[in-house]
Design an enzyme around this catalytic site. Structure first.
Site, PDB file in Angstrom:
ATOM      1  CG  HIS A 162       0.047   4.564   4.517  1.00 41.01           C
ATOM      2  ND1 HIS A 162      -0.739   3.658   5.790  1.00 41.01           N
ATOM      3  CD2 HIS A 162      -0.841   5.491   4.226  1.00 41.01           C
ATOM      4  CE1 HIS A 162      -2.075   4.189   5.528  1.00 41.01           C
ATOM      5  NE2 HIS A 162      -2.144   5.012   4.898  1.00 41.01           N
ATOM      6  CG  ASP A 211       4.587   3.245   7.759  1.00 42.99           C
ATOM      7  OD1 ASP A 211       3.839   3.807   6.637  1.00 42.99           O
ATOM      8  OD2 ASP A 211       4.341   2.495   8.370  1.00 42.99           O
ATOM      9  CG  HIS A 212       4.087   0.101   4.366  1.00 41.79           C
ATOM     10  ND1 HIS A 212       3.940  -1.013   4.707  1.00 41.79           N
ATOM     11  CD2 HIS A 212       3.703   0.692   5.477  1.00 41.79           C
ATOM     12  CE1 HIS A 212       3.660  -1.180   5.734  1.00 41.79           C
ATOM     13  NE2 HIS A 212       3.247   0.025   6.359  1.00 41.79           N
ATOM     14  CG  ASP A 248       0.552  -1.319   7.828  1.00 42.83           C
ATOM     15  OD1 ASP A 248       1.217  -2.185   7.965  1.00 42.83           O
ATOM     16  OD2 ASP A 248       0.680  -0.141   7.724  1.00 42.83           O
ATOM     17  CG  HIS A 293      -0.458   0.103   2.626  1.00 40.27           C
ATOM     18  ND1 HIS A 293       0.398  -0.743   2.977  1.00 40.27           N
ATOM     19  CD2 HIS A 293      -0.431   0.907   3.334  1.00 40.27           C
ATOM     20  CE1 HIS A 293       0.749  -0.457   4.384  1.00 40.27           C
ATOM     21  NE2 HIS A 293       0.229   0.615   4.710  1.00 40.27           N
ATOM     22  CG  HIS A 351       3.702  -1.374  11.470  1.00 36.66           C
ATOM     23  ND1 HIS A 351       4.784  -0.306  11.641  1.00 36.66           N
ATOM     24  CD2 HIS A 351       3.068  -1.180  10.553  1.00 36.66           C
ATOM     25  CE1 HIS A 351       4.319   0.562  10.845  1.00 36.66           C
ATOM     26  NE2 HIS A 351       3.125   0.117  10.028  1.00 36.66           N
ATOM     27  CG  HIS A 371      -3.941   0.206   6.986  1.00 31.67           C
ATOM     28  ND1 HIS A 371      -3.784   0.699   7.977  1.00 31.67           N
ATOM     29  CD2 HIS A 371      -2.876   0.366   6.007  1.00 31.67           C
ATOM     30  CE1 HIS A 371      -2.825   1.577   8.220  1.00 31.67           C
ATOM     31  NE2 HIS A 371      -2.150   1.227   7.110  1.00 31.67           N
TER      32      HIS A 371
HETATM   33 ZN    ZN Z   1      -0.206   1.745   6.513  1.00 33.79          ZN
END
Ligand code: ZN
Length: 243
Positions: A58, A60-61, A133, A56, A171, A114
């Site tokens: 985001h 942080d990915h 996530d 996805h 995570h 998410h």
């Molecule tokens: Zn995420």
């Protein structure tokens, strides 16, 4: 032969996943939230990176993607639905498509909840699930863009995978998830022992993941929720949980 997988911790509590197709040596990397911690792992695996696999959009990915593409010339695979907010994609996929890492094939599973365009990759040969996530050890992702009904359906699809499937999530949330899960199912012995095992692993600084679908079916209240209303209630409870 199939695919093997290694967790690479990055940022404060993210995991990227380094994959190797054993038949061909093709290397993939799922969800690099930054590039620096990836480079030693890629070098140790032979110094090449063939594919970056995205669940996805985001930051942080995906924030490590540009640097890794520039450095290694990797191709990028991600969801057609999120093409507008992902790095440039060399392969765009939708539910039911297959992504090939060398001779290993992953089935693409739509997992909204998410985010709207969230997808997961399931390598049947090797039994590896890259679920970003959506599903966490003893938890599930926050509903930032999707509804409880969407997340329920997404989790139902993941619950149907073989019980030995390795859940490679985005995570390290297991301790917090365990504390909340124990408020939902205080008498669940499988959950109690998972919580204790996670405490011991984290005390040694070790990852608590991957876990298996079977372990999660026994202990994760979000995966065990029988209907949408239950999932909605416990997800809201987690959003408000301080512990
Ligand atoms: Zn995420």
């Amino acid at each position: 032969m199939g695919v093997t997988v290694t967790a690479i911790p990055c940022l404060s509590d993210n995991y990227a996943w380094l994959l190797k197709d054993e038949a061909t040596g093709t290397i993939g990397l799922c969800d690099p939230g930054e590039s620096a911690p990836m480079i030693p792992a890629i070098e140790a695996a032979g110094g090449k990176l063939d594919w970056i696999i995205l669940t996805h959009h985001h930051g942080d990915h995906i924030d490590g993607v540009a640097d890794l593409v520039a450095r290694y010339g990797a191709k990028v695979v991600g969801a057609t639905a999120d093409e507008h907010r992902l790095p440039k994609l060399d392969q765009k996929v939708v539910e039911g498509d297959f992504f090939s890492l060398g001779e290993s094939r992953a089935r693409v599973i739509d997992t909204p909840g998410h985010t709207r365009g969230h997808i997961a990759f399931y390598f049947a040969d090797g039994g590896v699930l890259l679920c970003g996530d959506t599903l966490f050890a003893l938890g599930c992702g926050r509903l930032l863009e999707g509804t409880p009904a969407e997340m329920f359906l997404s989790l139902t699809k993941l619950a149907a995978l073989p019980s030995e499937t390795l859940v490679c999530c985005g995570h390290e949330y297991t301790l917090s998830n365990a504390r909340y899960a124990l408020t939902v199912e205080p008498d669940n012995a499988a959950l109690q022992s998972r919580a204790a095992a996670a405490e011991a692993l984290r005390a040694e600084g070790k990852p608590t993941v991957p876990v298996t679908v079977g372990q999660e079916m026994a202990a994760n209240p979000f995966l065990r929720a029988k209907d949408v209303d239950t999932l909605a209630r416990i997800r809201l409870g987690k959003d408000n949980f301080r512990g």
